[in-house]
Write a protein that holds these residues in place. Structure first.
Motif, PDB file in Angstrom:
ATOM      1  N   ALA A 167       1.051  -1.468   0.013  1.00 30.10           N
ATOM      2  CA  ALA A 167      -0.207   0.270  -0.095  1.00 30.10           C
ATOM      3  C   ALA A 167       0.721   1.184  -0.310  1.00 30.10           C
ATOM      4  O   ALA A 167       0.377   2.356  -0.492  1.00 30.10           O
ATOM      5  CB  ALA A 167      -1.082   0.160   1.023  1.00 30.10           C
ATOM      6  N   VAL A 168       1.827   1.538   0.643  1.00 27.78           N
ATOM      7  CA  VAL A 168       2.764   2.292   1.201  1.00 27.78           C
ATOM      8  C   VAL A 168       3.049   2.252  -0.350  1.00 27.78           C
ATOM      9  O   VAL A 168       3.741   3.721  -0.967  1.00 27.78           O
ATOM     10  CB  VAL A 168       3.396   2.186   2.615  1.00 27.78           C
ATOM     11  CG1 VAL A 168       5.215   3.530   1.890  1.00 27.78           C
ATOM     12  CG2 VAL A 168       2.661   2.150   3.321  1.00 27.78           C
ATOM     13  N   GLN A 169       4.206   1.592  -0.897  1.00 29.48           N
ATOM     14  CA  GLN A 169       4.616   1.879  -2.187  1.00 29.48           C
ATOM     15  C   GLN A 169       4.410   2.095  -3.563  1.00 29.48           C
ATOM     16  O   GLN A 169       4.655   2.777  -4.219  1.00 29.48           O
ATOM     17  CB  GLN A 169       6.006   0.267  -2.493  1.00 29.48           C
ATOM     18  CG  GLN A 169       6.630  -1.021  -1.274  1.00 29.48           C
ATOM     19  CD  GLN A 169       6.891  -1.656  -1.361  1.00 29.48           C
ATOM     20  OE1 GLN A 169       6.191  -2.888  -2.124  1.00 29.48           O
ATOM     21  NE2 GLN A 169       7.966  -1.822  -0.584  1.00 29.48           N
ATOM     22  N   ASP A 238      -0.877  13.918   1.824  1.00 27.26           N
ATOM     23  CA  ASP A 238      -1.606  13.335   0.600  1.00 27.26           C
ATOM     24  C   ASP A 238      -1.518  11.968   0.425  1.00 27.26           C
ATOM     25  O   ASP A 238      -2.026  11.872  -1.366  1.00 27.26           O
ATOM     26  CB  ASP A 238       0.132  14.390  -0.072  1.00 27.26           C
ATOM     27  CG  ASP A 238       0.887  13.711  -0.454  1.00 27.26           C
ATOM     28  OD1 ASP A 238       0.935  12.581   0.668  1.00 27.26           O
ATOM     29  OD2 ASP A 238       1.841  13.766  -0.826  1.00 27.26           O
ATOM     30  N   GLY A 239      -1.516  11.314   0.735  1.00 27.80           N
ATOM     31  CA  GLY A 239      -1.867   9.505   1.280  1.00 27.80           C
ATOM     32  C   GLY A 239      -2.096   9.111   2.875  1.00 27.80           C
ATOM     33  O   GLY A 239      -1.845   9.795   3.617  1.00 27.80           O
ATOM     34  N   VAL A 240      -3.435   8.406   2.186  1.00 26.47           N
ATOM     35  CA  VAL A 240      -4.013   7.530   3.535  1.00 26.47           C
ATOM     36  C   VAL A 240      -3.772   6.008   2.963  1.00 26.47           C
ATOM     37  O   VAL A 240      -4.134   5.454   2.035  1.00 26.47           O
ATOM     38  CB  VAL A 240      -5.250   8.144   3.983  1.00 26.47           C
ATOM     39  CG1 VAL A 240      -5.735   7.408   4.991  1.00 26.47           C
ATOM     40  CG2 VAL A 240      -5.365   9.623   4.337  1.00 26.47           C
ATOM     41  N   LYS A 267      -4.588  10.868  -1.702  1.00 31.49           N
ATOM     42  CA  LYS A 267      -4.827   9.140  -2.413  1.00 31.49           C
ATOM     43  C   LYS A 267      -5.458   8.353  -1.354  1.00 31.49           C
ATOM     44  O   LYS A 267      -4.115   8.352  -0.353  1.00 31.49           O
ATOM     45  CB  LYS A 267      -3.574   9.098  -3.603  1.00 31.49           C
ATOM     46  CG  LYS A 267      -3.214   9.652  -4.414  1.00 31.49           C
ATOM     47  CD  LYS A 267      -2.206   9.730  -5.341  1.00 31.49           C
ATOM     48  CE  LYS A 267      -2.288  10.414  -7.224  1.00 31.49           C
ATOM     49  NZ  LYS A 267      -2.286  11.219  -6.378  1.00 31.49           N
ATOM     50  N   VAL A 268      -5.997   6.999  -1.453  1.00 33.17           N
ATOM     51  CA  VAL A 268      -6.888   6.936  -0.714  1.00 33.17           C
ATOM     52  C   VAL A 268      -6.546   5.475  -0.939  1.00 33.17           C
ATOM     53  O   VAL A 268      -6.594   4.723  -1.982  1.00 33.17           O
ATOM     54  CB  VAL A 268      -8.090   6.524   0.196  1.00 33.17           C
ATOM     55  CG1 VAL A 268      -8.169   5.839   0.617  1.00 33.17           C
ATOM     56  CG2 VAL A 268      -8.413   8.495   0.220  1.00 33.17           C
ATOM     57  N   VAL A 269      -5.975   3.956  -0.232  1.00 32.95           N
ATOM     58  CA  VAL A 269      -5.318   2.618   0.003  1.00 32.95           C
ATOM     59  C   VAL A 269      -5.987   2.074   0.780  1.00 32.95           C
ATOM     60  O   VAL A 269      -5.972   1.966   1.530  1.00 32.95           O
ATOM     61  CB  VAL A 269      -4.200   1.706  -0.307  1.00 32.95           C
ATOM     62  CG1 VAL A 269      -4.447   0.520  -0.692  1.00 32.95           C
ATOM     63  CG2 VAL A 269      -3.834   2.524  -1.578  1.00 32.95           C
ATOM     64  N   GLY A 270      -6.956   1.167   0.357  1.00 30.51           N
ATOM     65  CA  GLY A 270      -7.786   0.529   1.702  1.00 30.51           C
ATOM     66  C   GLY A 270      -7.377  -0.673   1.828  1.00 30.51           C
ATOM     67  O   GLY A 270      -6.540  -1.625   1.030  1.00 30.51           O
ATOM     68  N   PRO A 281     -14.760   8.305  -5.201  1.00 30.19           N
ATOM     69  CA  PRO A 281     -14.183   7.673  -6.500  1.00 30.19           C
ATOM     70  C   PRO A 281     -14.190   6.101  -5.807  1.00 30.19           C
ATOM     71  O   PRO A 281     -13.821   5.914  -5.259  1.00 30.19           O
ATOM     72  CB  PRO A 281     -12.632   8.103  -6.769  1.00 30.19           C
ATOM     73  CG  PRO A 281     -11.768   8.729  -5.535  1.00 30.19           C
ATOM     74  CD  PRO A 281     -13.662   9.665  -4.685  1.00 30.19           C
ATOM     75  N   GLU A 282     -14.379   5.171  -7.075  1.00 30.13           N
ATOM     76  CA  GLU A 282     -13.602   3.613  -6.341  1.00 30.13           C
ATOM     77  C   GLU A 282     -12.133   3.548  -6.089  1.00 30.13           C
ATOM     78  O   GLU A 282     -11.296   4.165  -6.159  1.00 30.13           O
ATOM     79  CB  GLU A 282     -13.252   2.691  -7.688  1.00 30.13           C
ATOM     80  CG  GLU A 282     -14.553   2.760  -8.111  1.00 30.13           C
ATOM     81  CD  GLU A 282     -15.213   1.719  -9.061  1.00 30.13           C
ATOM     82  OE1 GLU A 282     -13.809   0.512  -9.132  1.00 30.13           O
ATOM     83  OE2 GLU A 282     -16.544   1.488 -10.355  1.00 30.13           O
ATOM     84  N   LEU A 283     -12.019   2.458  -4.726  1.00 23.48           N
ATOM     85  CA  LEU A 283     -11.345   2.739  -4.236  1.00 23.48           C
ATOM     86  C   LEU A 283     -10.063   1.445  -4.291  1.00 23.48           C
ATOM     87  O   LEU A 283     -10.756   0.460  -4.363  1.00 23.48           O
ATOM     88  CB  LEU A 283     -11.447   2.450  -2.665  1.00 23.48           C
ATOM     89  CG  LEU A 283     -10.575   1.692  -1.173  1.00 23.48           C
ATOM     90  CD1 LEU A 283     -10.287   3.130  -0.679  1.00 23.48           C
ATOM     91  CD2 LEU A 283     -11.220   1.094   0.057  1.00 23.48           C
ATOM     92  N   SER A 284      -9.108   1.658  -4.650  1.00 22.64           N
ATOM     93  CA  SER A 284      -7.391   0.884  -4.349  1.00 22.64           C
ATOM     94  C   SER A 284      -7.792   0.371  -3.395  1.00 22.64           C
ATOM     95  O   SER A 284      -7.744   1.070  -1.909  1.00 22.64           O
ATOM     96  CB  SER A 284      -6.277   1.770  -4.730  1.00 22.64           C
ATOM     97  OG  SER A 284      -6.515   2.363  -6.076  1.00 22.64           O
ATOM     98  N   THR A 285      -7.424  -0.387  -2.952  1.00 25.13           N
ATOM     99  CA  THR A 285      -7.054  -1.430  -2.193  1.00 25.13           C
ATOM    100  C   THR A 285      -6.219  -3.175  -2.212  1.00 25.13           C
ATOM    101  O   THR A 285      -6.014  -3.274  -3.173  1.00 25.13           O
ATOM    102  CB  THR A 285      -8.453  -2.579  -1.426  1.00 25.13           C
ATOM    103  OG1 THR A 285      -8.388  -2.950  -0.604  1.00 25.13           O
ATOM    104  CG2 THR A 285      -8.921  -3.593  -2.776  1.00 25.13           C
TER     105      THR A 285
END
Length: 330
Positions: A167-169, A238-240, A267-270, A281-285
């Motif tokens: 996720a972080v990368q 700027d990222g979560v 930017k968001v990642v689950g 928007p649709e979630l990156s995960t």
């Protein structure tokens, strides 16, 4: 009412062959299986599970304990377990514990009274002694999303720590320069591992500080509150990376309410990979292989019930980064 002997006679096979077909236990030729299936449908035959249980045979029922049925991850998991169970001829009793250890114990007692053949447990409150107690009563158990190193219980987990790193990368590759993390409860093994992955990938950067980690409870509301607190401390983030998709959904709501555009500003990642296509928007995960986890859990439980000798005690499944709109590069 048709009996197993009626099926045997009309299909032209032995009662033992019909029994092996019904219990998915032992070899039955393809031709015999097709004939038996046709006869069963023709006679509308239904195995009498109550009579089988009274005779000391299996009840053809298993228990499934989950901590929160409102989290979409668990209905998806339950569906895959039920599909696999149906293939083996088992019925699933679903127990929602609400992360309540007292309720959990009551469910275990109920399942024992119902004489289930085995139990699949996904729990954040289960204790090793509870599992040992079930084993002492010869109840096969498969543990999901948790592991006790000193225990011999079969456990299924995923590469949680690796998922945090991925996720972080990904966020860094998309141009983020200050990434926050919303951690789940630290009493949960998977939550601790995902946070450890975040720290592995963040440590050594010029922006990392422990105050970039917020704490929540795997719910949308918790993710929302944690995001508000993180923004107050670090308005320039700027990222979560959130440790599950529900917290990510709550974080996105908080970001949008404070005027941040996703993904332009943040930017968001689950984590989990549950079906949240309605999010905008649709979630990156980081996706777990939910269907494979459910099928493997049932396969393993059936192997324990049949006392097979080749059951793998600890199984760890890979995770996959799913890129969607919430991390699209500017």
């Amino acid at each position: 009412m048709a009996t197993i002997k009626d099926v045997s006679k009309l299909a032209g096979v032995s009662v033992a062959t019909v029994s092996r077909y019904l219990n998915k236990n032992g070899y039955v030729s393809k031709e015999a299986a097709e004939t038996i299936a046709e006869v069963i449908e023709k006679l509308n035959y239904r195995p009498n599970n109550i009579a089988r249980s009274l005779a000391g045979m299996k009840s053809a029922t298993i228990g499934l304990m989950v901590p929160d049925i409102l989290n979409p991850f668990f209905p998806e998991l339950a569906r895959s377990i039920e599909d696999a169970a149906n293939g083996y001829g088992y019925t699933v009793m679903l127990c929602n514990t609400d992360n309540d250890s007292v309720k959990e114990r009551k469910y275990i007692d109920t399942l024992l009274q119902k004489q289930v053949d085995g139990i699949i447990i996904s729990s954040y409150t289960i204790k090793p002694e509870h599992l040992t107690g079930l084993q002492k009563q010869s109840i096969p158990v498969v543990l999901m999303d948790n592991v006790f190193s000193s225990d011999s219980v079969v456990s299924l987990t995923v590469e949680n720590r690796r998922g945090g790193e991925l996720a972080v990368q990904h966020l860094l590759a998309q141009g983020c320069s200050k990434i926050a993390h919303i951690c789940g409860p630290l009493t949960i093994t998977s939550s601790r591992e995902r946070t450890a992955g975040f720290e592995d990938a963040s440590r050594g950067t010029d922006w990392f500080t422990p105050s970039l980690i917020g704490y929540s409870d795997f719910t949308v509301k918790g993710g929302y509150s944690a995001m508000k607190e993180l923004l107050a401390l670090h308005p320039d983030l700027d990222g979560v990376f959130a440790s599950n998709d529900l917290m990510a959904a709550g974080a996105m709501k908080a970001l949008q309410e404070t005027g941040r555009s996703i993904p332009s500003d943040v930017k968001v990642v689950g984590f989990d990979g549950i079906g949240l296509e309605m999010m905008n928007p649709e979630l990156s995960t980081i996706a777990q292989p939910i269907s494979e986890l459910g099928k493997t859990a049932m396969d393993s439980l059936v192997g324990l019930i049949r006392e097979e000798s080749d059951i793998v005690t600890d199984q760890v499944f890979p995770v996959t980064l799913i890129k969607k709109q919430s991390t699209r590069k500017n």
